[in-house]
Design an enzyme around this catalytic site. Structure first.
Site, mmCIF file in Angstrom:
data_model
loop_
_atom_site.group_PDB
_atom_site.id
_atom_site.type_symbol
_atom_site.label_atom_id
_atom_site.label_comp_id
_atom_site.label_asym_id
_atom_site.label_seq_id
_atom_site.Cartn_x
_atom_site.Cartn_y
_atom_site.Cartn_z
ATOM 1 N N SER A 33 -2.437 -16.943 10.464
ATOM 2 C CA SER A 33 -3.427 -16.794 11.548
ATOM 3 C C SER A 33 -3.745 -18.778 11.901
ATOM 4 C CB SER A 33 -4.992 -17.683 10.699
ATOM 5 O OG SER A 33 -5.162 -16.439 10.567
ATOM 6 N N MET A 91 -7.683 -13.415 3.704
ATOM 7 C CA MET A 91 -8.283 -12.007 2.751
ATOM 8 C C MET A 91 -8.491 -12.712 1.516
ATOM 9 S SD MET A 91 -9.483 -10.761 4.836
ATOM 10 C CE MET A 91 -10.819 -9.533 4.477
ATOM 11 N N VAL A 95 -7.482 -14.547 11.209
ATOM 12 C CA VAL A 95 -7.514 -14.453 10.265
ATOM 13 C C VAL A 95 -6.177 -13.424 9.507
ATOM 14 C CG1 VAL A 95 -8.675 -13.191 7.723
ATOM 15 C CG2 VAL A 95 -10.383 -13.183 10.334
ATOM 16 N N CYS A 96 -5.862 -13.459 8.463
ATOM 17 C CA CYS A 96 -4.749 -13.047 8.144
ATOM 18 C C CYS A 96 -4.838 -13.301 6.361
ATOM 19 C CB CYS A 96 -3.445 -13.798 8.457
ATOM 20 S SG CYS A 96 -2.582 -15.928 7.607
ATOM 21 N N LYS A 97 -3.400 -12.792 5.505
ATOM 22 C CA LYS A 97 -3.453 -12.628 4.226
ATOM 23 C C LYS A 97 -3.887 -14.451 3.732
ATOM 24 C CE LYS A 97 -0.378 -11.778 -0.131
ATOM 25 N NZ LYS A 97 0.149 -10.967 -0.200
#
Length: 141
Positions: free
Chosen positions: A102, A124, A95-97
């Site tokens: 990712s 996210m 997961v990343c922004k």
């Protein structure tokens, strides 16, 4: 006759080229998972490990993170892969922004021998857009 590019046309051409480069990940490198599917799987007790590859400030920032996620920033991942060795038989969801870091993390882990990898589509930003629960506790993992 020479071709003339407008600044907007040149920018669009560069953006298209970058998109092709970024999305040239081999199909078998990792799977994609959308936010509602990951939420339902976690609610049902799925044991996938969530690794959030954003920086520590982002991990506890405005977008928060998934409850139980481990924070392992992308720039630290190559030196910290050994910490993930005990997880080799379990699915790892990255997961990343947005999903870009990712995807890079998934490629790094695949190169290190990990096979059961998924990337949260939209990261996210999408998780929050869907109104799904987040934590901002730095010790929730």
């Amino acid at each position: 006759m020479s071709a003339r590019f407008t600044p907007a046309g040149l920018a669009a051409a560069i953006a298209g080229l970058l998109a092709r480069i970024v999305h040239r990940q081999p199909a078998e490198a990792f799977a994609w998972i959308d936010a509602p599917t990951l939420f339902e799987r976690r609610r049902a007790g799925d044991r996938a490990v969530v690794i959030d590859v954003r920086g520590a400030d982002e991990f506890v920032g405005d977008l928060g993170h998934l409850e139980g996620a481990r924070n392992m920033p992308l720039n630290e991942l190559p030196q910290r892969i050994g910490e993930l060795a005990p997880l080799e038989g379990r699915e790892i969801v990255l997961v990343c922004k947005t999903q870009m870091r990712s995807a890079a993390a998934a490629a790094t882990l695949k190169d290190a021998g990990f096979r059961d990898l998924a990337v949260l589509r939209g990261g996210m930003v999408e998780w929050n857009r869907q109104g799904l629960p987040v934590s901002r506790d730095p010790h929730s993992a």
